[in-house]
Write an enzyme that holds these catalytic residues in place. Structure first.
Site, mmCIF file in Angstrom:
data_model
loop_
_atom_site.group_PDB
_atom_site.id
_atom_site.type_symbol
_atom_site.label_atom_id
_atom_site.label_comp_id
_atom_site.label_asym_id
_atom_site.label_seq_id
_atom_site.Cartn_x
_atom_site.Cartn_y
_atom_site.Cartn_z
ATOM 1 N N ASP A 116 -24.573 38.294 66.498
ATOM 2 C CA ASP A 116 -25.711 38.287 65.575
ATOM 3 C C ASP A 116 -25.505 37.330 64.407
ATOM 4 O OD1 ASP A 116 -26.963 40.501 67.038
ATOM 5 O OD2 ASP A 116 -25.390 41.730 66.138
ATOM 6 N N LYS B 181 -27.068 32.491 66.117
ATOM 7 C CA LYS B 181 -26.926 31.421 67.119
ATOM 8 C C LYS B 181 -28.276 30.905 67.593
ATOM 9 C CE LYS B 181 -24.271 34.036 69.728
ATOM 10 N NZ LYS B 181 -23.985 35.148 68.791
ATOM 11 N N GLY C 286 -29.511 39.176 72.106
ATOM 12 C CA GLY C 286 -30.795 39.025 71.448
ATOM 13 C C GLY C 286 -30.751 37.877 70.468
ATOM 14 N N HIS C 287 -31.329 36.740 70.832
ATOM 15 C CA HIS C 287 -31.366 35.580 69.944
ATOM 16 C C HIS C 287 -32.784 35.394 69.428
ATOM 17 C CE1 HIS C 287 -27.583 33.654 71.984
ATOM 18 N NE2 HIS C 287 -27.347 34.794 71.382
ATOM 19 N N GLN D 145 -23.262 37.165 72.432
ATOM 20 C CA GLN D 145 -22.275 37.972 71.723
ATOM 21 C C GLN D 145 -21.364 37.042 70.888
ATOM 22 O OE1 GLN D 145 -22.508 38.802 75.391
ATOM 23 N NE2 GLN D 145 -24.228 40.036 74.757
#
Length: 449
Positions: free
Chosen positions: A24, A27, A51-52, A235
């Protein structure tokens, strides 16, 4: 410090983007910013537990499987062999992005024929695994990622190439469900039907088939032709299955080395590694977190969580917040060989009058010289802090180094010295243009700035 990279073959730039903390770090924005200057963007590991988020003006794109390059219409996006892919999740994400005006087609999205599939029973096994662990649960997203990687390591996984043959797919589902159902039934759940799993999976695989190709051959051919490639990890380093805070880790190789494994590109082709770090630290789920703001500092942690919108893009879970951990980031820099660092969310700290930075760990009265391998030791370490003055003025949207408050510049310089890697980018907000790029950095040359 920055090291000279091997000269690229035919002028090809191949850059790896790696999170340096527990994920988180931002990225999504950084890959989106870089993607304009690259031909191909690759996800090399993980699944839809990632989750980006990419913010462009008033539009926000949340990506779980697809690389952040998907928001650029002229880029080729690759889901590499190191990933585990839930076909249903793939198509749900594709449809959501299409509704937002993005083009998600087999012409620009390639799925590795060697990537493993997440099947319905993997999701159920993820739940039973967490139930079995009780207080020692890992805190997974319960989306089947871990069990799919377990099957891969156990040589019983089903790859996209295998699933394209219905006879092979049915036989492997029947074989795998014999073992899976023993665990599922033992935890009071109803046994799953092999016929039902096959029908559901076969329908999804038929839709996936046009996207499937030998991405390893495609990427190596592109490298030989001098095309530029951006490798995007999910991650982060401290969640790596080998080098992270085991067993509170993800199930794949999240580091720069994992980019070679998960894409099929040889190590000598990599021309640079960009580490992404926040100006503070967060963690989702269980596991040790030495600099977490607890007790008297909980109010500061809550303030940072709200200012930084620290809630999981995949799950919505609130993230645990802590001070910047330079000791852990040095460890990440060493493992990955960072060429330069992108520092995100500077503006979140604008409200603080004092900012702490962890520069080392002490365990049982002894100062440590390396990052602990044992999770229980990491729970017991005493962080060694340096306190710096805050700047208490807005940095939101600042695009020039000289315009930053003096104390903000001092804070950034302190982090750079402590980690030992140059900081080439500072993010001052969620949008593309809310960014400072230092002109003499490796990152500036990658962008042609």
């Amino acid at each position: 410090m920055k090291r000279a990279a091997r000269p690229p073959e035919n002028g090809s730039r191949i850059i790896v983007v790696v999170g340096a903390q527990w994920g988180d770090e931002g990225k999504g924005k950084i890959v989106d910013l870089l993607a304009e200057r690259f031909d191909i963007v690759v996800r090399y590991q993980g699944g839809h537990n990632a989750g980006h988020s990419v913010q462009i003006g008033s539009r926000s794109y949340v990506l779980h499987l697809l690389p952040s390059g998907i928001v650029h219409p002229d880029k080729t996006c690759v889901l590499g062999n190191g990933m585990v892919i839930d076909p249903q999740a793939f198509f749900e994400e594709a449809e959501r992005l299409r509704a937002q005006g993005l083009k998600v087609t087999p012409e620009r999205v390639l799925v590795s024929s060697r990537a493993h599939l997440i099947l319905p029973y993997h999701r159920v096994l993820d739940h039973t695994s967490e139930e079995r662990l009780g207080n020692e649960r890992v805190g997974t997203t319960l989306r089947g990622i871990g069990p799919a990687y377990e099957d891969k390591a156990g040589r019983r996984g089903i790859r996209t190439a295998d699933a394209l043959n219905p006879e092979v797919l049915r036989a492997r589902i029947e074989r795998n469900l014999e073992d899976a159902n023993r665990i599922i039934v033992a935890y009071g759940r109803q046994a799953m039907s092999a016929d039902q799993v096959f029908e559901e999976t076969w329908r999804a695989v038929q839709h996936l088939a046009p996207f499937v190709t030998d991405t390893t051959a495609f990427l190596n051919r592109a490298a030989r032709e001098g095309r530029s490639i951006l490798l995007e990890g999910a991650q982060a380093t401290l969640l790596d299955v080998d080098h992270g805070t085991y067993p509170f880790v993800t199930s794949s190789s999240t580091t720069a080395g994992g980019a070679c494994i998960g894409s099929g590109l040889a190590p000598h082709r990599i021309t640079g590694v960009l580490g992404i770090v926040r100006t503070y630290t967060t963690r989702v789920g269980e596991g040790p977190f030495p600099t977490e703001m607890v007790g008297e500092e909980m109010a500061i942690g809550n303030l940072i969580r709200e200012r930084g919108r620290e809630y999981g893009a995949s799950t919505g879970r609130p993230r645990r917040c802590g001070w910047f951990d330079a000791f852990a980031t040095r460890y990440a820099a060493e493992i990955n060989g960072f060429t330069t660092i992108a520092l995100t969310k500077l503006d979140v700290l604008d409200a603080l009058d004092k900012i702490k930075v962890c520069i080392g760990y002490r365990l049982d009265g002894r100062e440590l010289d390396s990052f602990p391998a044992v999770a229980q030791d990491l729970r017991r370490v005493e962080p060694i802090y340096t306190t710096l003055p805050g700047w208490q003025t807005s940095t939101l949207g600042v695009t020039n180094w000289e315009e930053l408050p003096e104390r903000a510049r001092q804070y950034i310089a302190f982090l750079e010295d402590e980690v030992g890697v140059p900081i080439g980018l500072i993010s001052t907000g969620p949008e593309r243009n809310q960014t400072i790029i230092t002109r003499d950095s490796a990152l500036a040359s990658w962008l042609g700035a």
